[in-house]
Scaffold this motif. Structure first.
Motif, PDB file in Angstrom:
ATOM      1  N   LYS A 198     -19.965  22.940   7.130  1.00 44.84           N
ATOM      2  CA  LYS A 198     -18.985  23.747   7.855  1.00 44.84           C
ATOM      3  C   LYS A 198     -18.445  22.976   9.062  1.00 44.84           C
ATOM      4  O   LYS A 198     -19.206  22.458   9.874  1.00 44.84           O
ATOM      5  N   LEU A 199     -17.129  22.917   9.157  1.00 45.83           N
ATOM      6  CA  LEU A 199     -16.445  22.282  10.278  1.00 45.83           C
ATOM      7  C   LEU A 199     -15.724  23.345  11.091  1.00 45.83           C
ATOM      8  O   LEU A 199     -15.018  24.187  10.538  1.00 45.83           O
TER       9      LEU A 199
ATOM     10  N   ILE B 168     -13.077  23.532  14.305  1.00 45.75           N
ATOM     11  CA  ILE B 168     -12.189  22.791  15.196  1.00 45.75           C
ATOM     12  C   ILE B 168     -11.931  23.661  16.418  1.00 45.75           C
ATOM     13  O   ILE B 168     -11.379  24.759  16.302  1.00 45.75           O
TER      14      ILE B 168
ATOM     15  N   HIS C  30      -7.994  21.328   4.347  1.00 45.87           N
ATOM     16  CA  HIS C  30      -9.028  20.861   3.406  1.00 45.87           C
ATOM     17  C   HIS C  30      -9.392  19.424   3.746  1.00 45.87           C
ATOM     18  O   HIS C  30      -8.531  18.596   4.039  1.00 45.87           O
TER      19      HIS C  30
ATOM     20  N   ILE D 167     -16.153  18.741   3.074  1.00 45.75           N
ATOM     21  CA  ILE D 167     -16.270  19.920   3.940  1.00 45.75           C
ATOM     22  C   ILE D 167     -16.017  21.163   3.097  1.00 45.75           C
ATOM     23  O   ILE D 167     -14.989  21.270   2.426  1.00 45.75           O
TER      24      ILE D 167
ATOM     25  N   THR E 269     -16.127  24.481   4.400  1.00 49.69           N
ATOM     26  CA  THR E 269     -15.451  25.514   5.179  1.00 49.69           C
ATOM     27  C   THR E 269     -14.880  24.908   6.451  1.00 49.69           C
ATOM     28  O   THR E 269     -15.564  24.155   7.142  1.00 49.69           O
ATOM     29  N   ILE E 270     -13.618  25.226   6.744  1.00 53.68           N
ATOM     30  CA  ILE E 270     -12.977  24.801   7.993  1.00 53.68           C
ATOM     31  C   ILE E 270     -12.533  26.049   8.747  1.00 53.68           C
ATOM     32  O   ILE E 270     -11.807  26.886   8.202  1.00 53.68           O
TER      33      ILE E 270
ATOM     34  N   TYR F 266     -11.194  27.639  12.778  1.00 55.93           N
ATOM     35  CA  TYR F 266     -10.522  27.248  14.016  1.00 55.93           C
ATOM     36  C   TYR F 266     -10.924  28.194  15.134  1.00 55.93           C
ATOM     37  O   TYR F 266     -11.003  29.410  14.941  1.00 55.93           O
TER      38      TYR F 266
ATOM     39  N   GLU G 179      -9.732  14.150   9.667  1.00 56.91           N
ATOM     40  CA  GLU G 179     -10.540  13.649   8.542  1.00 56.91           C
ATOM     41  C   GLU G 179     -11.169  12.307   8.887  1.00 56.91           C
ATOM     42  O   GLU G 179     -12.322  12.033   8.522  1.00 56.91           O
TER      43      GLU G 179
END
Length: 323
Positions: free
Chosen positions: A2-3, A5, A26, A30, A32-33, A35, A101
């Protein structure tokens, strides 16, 4: 994997959409992204704009607390939300979102704990000649202080592994960028840099009102961080310089004394005693500071394990909307 940002915001209603549209949806490796914004006491419609755009999480301060406090609050929220990697970027769309990325790749490949985006400073048109030179000088000073090879220390475009984020502490209230590098170098974290791109300027920087003011505050952060994380080296270097100066002045006095002219140079003898005394006291401060630093290291290890248990056992379903 999981990322999250995170984007610190202070009255960013006009530029937030630009930054949001540029974020990646995407990244290979990863799953899941998400914010997150840190609303640092904004007085405009930043929070409402973020919700309209589709930000997953909002952390809000009732009043402005500064970049460093906002950064730590963002890390805390991301860790509670289960982030494996945390990327920090700016709300003014200074950095190219597609390069996220490149930031996370060394962490995914387990080659780094902390990755810093290296801006093309010399090719950035909206940077003045003076700013470019000071950026290079400041980065060199941080490299010396941290024993790392980071070429762009003030860059706020960076990624942290979960382990690295749990070890982060920021004492100063001005900026996190310099202190975290010195701390990472002292803690022997794997720190690397990757070249990134920048976008055209959308608004003047809010971090400093003038170059001299920025240099003054950055210098204070570097000196304080070096004294805190490397006290023995810092104080012993200063003490040794003073001690050598005292010896040099003392030798000068002895030369005049044996030539029969000592009576006219008593001031040199006084200066020698003062310099030797201050040098000795400064070295003693370094020894005491090294003991304090050793205790701090033990406390940081305890803090890390407490954080690890806390974040792993008490995950948050959502971030706090107010503080």
């Amino acid at each position: 994997m999981k990322l999250i940002i995170q984007i610190p915001c202070y009255n960013e209603e006009k530029t937030l959409e630009l930054a949001y549209r540029d974020l990646p949806r995407h990244i290979d490796g990863i799953d899941t992204i998400e914010y997150l914004i840190i609303n640092d006491g904004s007085k405009d419609g930043t929070v409402q704009k973020a919700r309209e755009l589709g930000f997953h999480h909002v952390v809000s301060f009732r009043r402005n607390k500064g970049l460093a406090r906002g950064f730590l609050a963002g890390l805390d929220a991301c860790l509670r939300l289960g982030a494996d990697i945390i990327v920090n970027t700016d709300a003014d769309n200074q950095y190219c979102g597609a390069d996220i990325e490149k930031l996370v790749r060394p962490i995914l490949e387990k080659k780094a704990d902390m990755v810093i985006g290296e801006r093309p400073i010399d090719e950035t048109e909206h940077f003045s000649w003076k700013k470019k030179k000071f950026q290079h000088l400041g980065s060199w000073v941080v490299r010396v202080a941290s024993h790392t090879d980071v070429p762009d220390a003030p860059s706020g475009f960076r990624a942290y592994s979960r382990e690295a984020a749990m070890r982060m502490n920021v004492v100063n209230e001005y900026t996190y960028t310099l202190e975290t590098i010195i701390q990472a170098g002292r803690s022997k974290m794997a720190v690397t840099s990757v070249p990134i791109r920048t976008n055209p300027e959308t608004r003047p920087s809010r971090l400093f009102s003038s170059m001299w003011r920025y240099m003054k505050r950055s210098a204070s952060v570097i000196i304080r961080s070096t004294a805190m994380y490397r006290p023995l080296q810092f104080f012993c270097t200063i003490g040794a310089i003073l001690f050598v100066l005292g010896l040099a002045v003392g030798i000068r006095f002895l030369v005049f004394f044996f030539l029969g002219e000592g009576n006219g140079h008593v001031q040199s003898l006084i200066l020698t005693a003062v310099l030797l005394l201050i040098g000795f006291q400064t070295i003693t401060l370094g020894l005491l500071g090294d003991t304090v630093a050793a205790n701090r290291k033990l406390l940081e290890d305890v803090q890390y394990h407490v954080r690890k248990m806390d974040y792993d056992s008490n995950p948050a379903d959502k971030t706090p909307d107010d503080e």
